[in-house]
Design a protein around this motif. Structure first.
Motif, PDB file in Angstrom:
ATOM      1  N   LEU A 116     -54.604  13.203   3.654  1.00 13.23           N
ATOM      2  CA  LEU A 116     -56.044  13.400   3.834  1.00 13.23           C
ATOM      3  C   LEU A 116     -56.857  12.227   3.287  1.00 13.23           C
ATOM      4  CD1 LEU A 116     -58.467  15.153   4.624  1.00 13.23           C
ATOM      5  CD2 LEU A 116     -58.146  16.404   2.463  1.00 13.23           C
ATOM      6  N   LEU A 117     -56.353  11.570   2.270  1.00 12.13           N
ATOM      7  CA  LEU A 117     -57.065  10.422   1.699  1.00 12.13           C
ATOM      8  C   LEU A 117     -57.319   9.332   2.731  1.00 12.13           C
ATOM      9  CD1 LEU A 117     -55.127  10.155  -1.679  1.00 12.13           C
ATOM     10  CD2 LEU A 117     -57.538  10.818  -1.410  1.00 12.13           C
ATOM     11  N   LYS A 118     -56.508   9.274   3.782  1.00 11.04           N
ATOM     12  CA  LYS A 118     -56.646   8.229   4.807  1.00 11.04           C
ATOM     13  C   LYS A 118     -57.446   8.686   6.025  1.00 11.04           C
ATOM     14  CE  LYS A 118     -52.487   5.798   3.466  1.00 11.04           C
ATOM     15  NZ  LYS A 118     -51.289   5.104   3.905  1.00 11.04           N
ATOM     16  N   PHE A 119     -57.787   9.960   6.075  1.00  8.31           N
ATOM     17  CA  PHE A 119     -58.550  10.475   7.209  1.00  8.31           C
ATOM     18  C   PHE A 119     -60.040  10.259   6.992  1.00  8.31           C
ATOM     19  CE2 PHE A 119     -55.056  13.869   7.872  1.00  8.31           C
ATOM     20  CZ  PHE A 119     -54.320  13.011   8.672  1.00  8.31           C
ATOM     21  N   GLN A 120     -60.750  10.066   8.072  1.00  4.19           N
ATOM     22  CA  GLN A 120     -62.211   9.957   8.034  1.00  4.19           C
ATOM     23  C   GLN A 120     -62.757  11.200   8.740  1.00  4.19           C
ATOM     24  OE1 GLN A 120     -62.681   6.194   9.968  1.00  4.19           O
ATOM     25  NE2 GLN A 120     -61.786   5.084   8.252  1.00  4.19           N
ATOM     26  N   ILE A 121     -62.857  12.279   7.969  1.00  2.00           N
ATOM     27  CA  ILE A 121     -63.230  13.580   8.520  1.00  2.00           C
ATOM     28  C   ILE A 121     -64.521  14.050   7.863  1.00  2.00           C
ATOM     29  CG2 ILE A 121     -62.529  15.991   8.728  1.00  2.00           C
ATOM     30  CD1 ILE A 121     -59.603  15.045   8.635  1.00  2.00           C
ATOM     31  N   PRO A 122     -65.552  14.341   8.679  1.00  2.00           N
ATOM     32  CA  PRO A 122     -66.818  14.808   8.106  1.00  2.00           C
ATOM     33  C   PRO A 122     -66.700  16.129   7.342  1.00  2.00           C
ATOM     34  CG  PRO A 122     -67.140  14.070  10.359  1.00  2.00           C
ATOM     35  CD  PRO A 122     -65.664  14.112  10.125  1.00  2.00           C
ATOM     36  N   GLU A 123     -66.026  17.129   7.931  1.00  2.00           N
ATOM     37  CA  GLU A 123     -65.854  18.428   7.270  1.00  2.00           C
ATOM     38  C   GLU A 123     -64.429  18.902   7.511  1.00  2.00           C
ATOM     39  OE1 GLU A 123     -67.668  22.907   7.474  1.00  2.00           O
ATOM     40  OE2 GLU A 123     -68.973  21.249   8.049  1.00  2.00           O
ATOM     41  N   GLN A 134     -58.858   7.912  15.192  1.00  5.04           N
ATOM     42  CA  GLN A 134     -59.292   7.508  16.541  1.00  5.04           C
ATOM     43  C   GLN A 134     -59.734   8.725  17.348  1.00  5.04           C
ATOM     44  OE1 GLN A 134     -59.640   4.331  17.766  1.00  5.04           O
ATOM     45  NE2 GLN A 134     -60.583   5.288  19.528  1.00  5.04           N
ATOM     46  N   VAL A 135     -58.984   9.814  17.263  1.00  5.91           N
ATOM     47  CA  VAL A 135     -59.351  11.056  17.959  1.00  5.91           C
ATOM     48  C   VAL A 135     -60.696  11.568  17.432  1.00  5.91           C
ATOM     49  CG1 VAL A 135     -58.737  13.506  18.241  1.00  5.91           C
ATOM     50  CG2 VAL A 135     -56.994  11.736  18.553  1.00  5.91           C
ATOM     51  N   ILE A 136     -60.843  11.591  16.114  1.00  2.27           N
ATOM     52  CA  ILE A 136     -62.086  12.072  15.492  1.00  2.27           C
ATOM     53  C   ILE A 136     -63.274  11.225  15.936  1.00  2.27           C
ATOM     54  CG2 ILE A 136     -63.297  12.264  13.273  1.00  2.27           C
ATOM     55  CD1 ILE A 136     -60.542  13.171  12.109  1.00  2.27           C
ATOM     56  N   SER A 137     -63.091   9.910  15.962  1.00  2.00           N
ATOM     57  CA  SER A 137     -64.165   9.004  16.365  1.00  2.00           C
ATOM     58  C   SER A 137     -64.481   9.128  17.856  1.00  2.00           C
ATOM     59  CB  SER A 137     -63.754   7.569  16.032  1.00  2.00           C
ATOM     60  OG  SER A 137     -64.693   6.659  16.531  1.00  2.00           O
ATOM     61  N   THR A 138     -63.451   9.103  18.681  1.00  2.00           N
ATOM     62  CA  THR A 138     -63.639   9.143  20.133  1.00  2.00           C
ATOM     63  C   THR A 138     -64.318  10.436  20.573  1.00  2.00           C
ATOM     64  OG1 THR A 138     -61.709   7.744  20.489  1.00  2.00           O
ATOM     65  CG2 THR A 138     -62.440   9.081  22.369  1.00  2.00           C
ATOM     66  N   TRP A 139     -63.894  11.542  20.025  1.00  2.00           N
ATOM     67  CA  TRP A 139     -64.407  12.852  20.435  1.00  2.00           C
ATOM     68  C   TRP A 139     -65.536  13.344  19.524  1.00  2.00           C
ATOM     69  CZ3 TRP A 139     -63.218  14.396  25.129  1.00  2.00           C
ATOM     70  CH2 TRP A 139     -62.086  13.851  25.725  1.00  2.00           C
ATOM     71  N   GLN A 140     -65.954  12.523  18.579  1.00  2.00           N
ATOM     72  CA  GLN A 140     -67.046  12.848  17.654  1.00  2.00           C
ATOM     73  C   GLN A 140     -66.821  14.211  16.975  1.00  2.00           C
ATOM     74  OE1 GLN A 140     -70.628  12.397  19.960  1.00  2.00           O
ATOM     75  NE2 GLN A 140     -70.316  10.209  20.188  1.00  2.00           N
ATOM     76  N   VAL A 141     -65.589  14.379  16.485  1.00  2.00           N
ATOM     77  CA  VAL A 141     -65.199  15.620  15.818  1.00  2.00           C
ATOM     78  C   VAL A 141     -65.902  15.698  14.464  1.00  2.00           C
ATOM     79  CG1 VAL A 141     -63.254  16.860  14.779  1.00  2.00           C
ATOM     80  CG2 VAL A 141     -62.969  15.716  16.991  1.00  2.00           C
ATOM     81  N   LYS A 142     -66.504  16.835  14.197  1.00  2.00           N
ATOM     82  CA  LYS A 142     -67.207  17.035  12.925  1.00  2.00           C
ATOM     83  C   LYS A 142     -66.444  17.959  11.981  1.00  2.00           C
ATOM     84  CE  LYS A 142     -70.783  14.675  14.291  1.00  2.00           C
ATOM     85  NZ  LYS A 142     -70.436  13.294  14.393  1.00  2.00           N
ATOM     86  N   THR A 143     -65.636  18.884  12.531  1.00  2.00           N
ATOM     87  CA  THR A 143     -64.936  19.858  11.688  1.00  2.00           C
ATOM     88  C   THR A 143     -63.455  19.898  12.052  1.00  2.00           C
ATOM     89  OG1 THR A 143     -65.508  21.619  13.250  1.00  2.00           O
ATOM     90  CG2 THR A 143     -66.955  21.336  11.345  1.00  2.00           C
TER      91      THR A 143
END
Length: 161
Positions: free
Chosen positions: A95-102, A74-83
């Motif tokens: 980590l398998l459950k995270f949706q992290i670009p980098e 939710q934090v990554i999506s809301t704040w558009q975190v890329k790294t």
């Protein structure tokens, strides 16, 4: 950190009642993770733990890991975190459950880092490195830095600071 604290932090509940401080000290010494000053070498402990088929623990599996992943995602999506830079990546199960670009994962355990490199070998958006508290490692900038359930395992005040 004294041995009594170490017993409650690192040993399973089933063993806690059986071992007194003297027995725990002998156990940690036999595992080769007790330093000359009687403190636990947490870096060596975790390396041996992962080498002996240990995992990152209950917090990286099941409902609790899903709950953590929901918050991080939710934090990554809301704040558009890329790294993302994570201190204490462990075996990579969370980590398998995270949706992290980098993602860049750091851990004191070389065996945990090797496990992650193997699990994510086909994912070029993820990198993993062994970190030592007294060394400098340049991994580049990150928009989000996190450390989930790690700080409580650092038994050296100098490393903690």
């Amino acid at each position: 950190m004294n041995i009594k604290s170490i017993i409650y932090k690192y040993l399973p509940t089933s063993i806690r009642g059986i071992l007194d401080e003297k027995g725990a000290k002998r156990l940690f010494k036999s595992l080769g993770v007790l330093q000359k000053d009687g403190t636990l070498d947490y870096k060596m402990y975790w390396d041996k733990h992962y080498l002996s088929s240990g995992d990152s623990g209950a917090g990286s599996f099941g409902a609790f890991s899903t709950w953590k992943a929901d918050i991080v995602n939710q934090v990554i999506s809301t704040w558009q975190v890329k790294t993302v830079l994570e201190f204490g990546c462990g075996d990579g199960n969370q980590l398998l459950k995270f949706q992290i670009p980098e993602y860049c994962g750091l851990d004191v355990s070389s065996s945990a880092v090797e496990t992650c490199k193997e699990v994510f070998k086909n994912d070029k958006s993820k990198s993993f490195h062994v970190i030592r508290p007294d060394s400098n490692l340049d991994v580049g900038p990150a928009q989000l830095v996190m450390s989930l359930e790690v700080l409580m395992h650092i038994t050296s005040e100098a490393d903690y600071l």
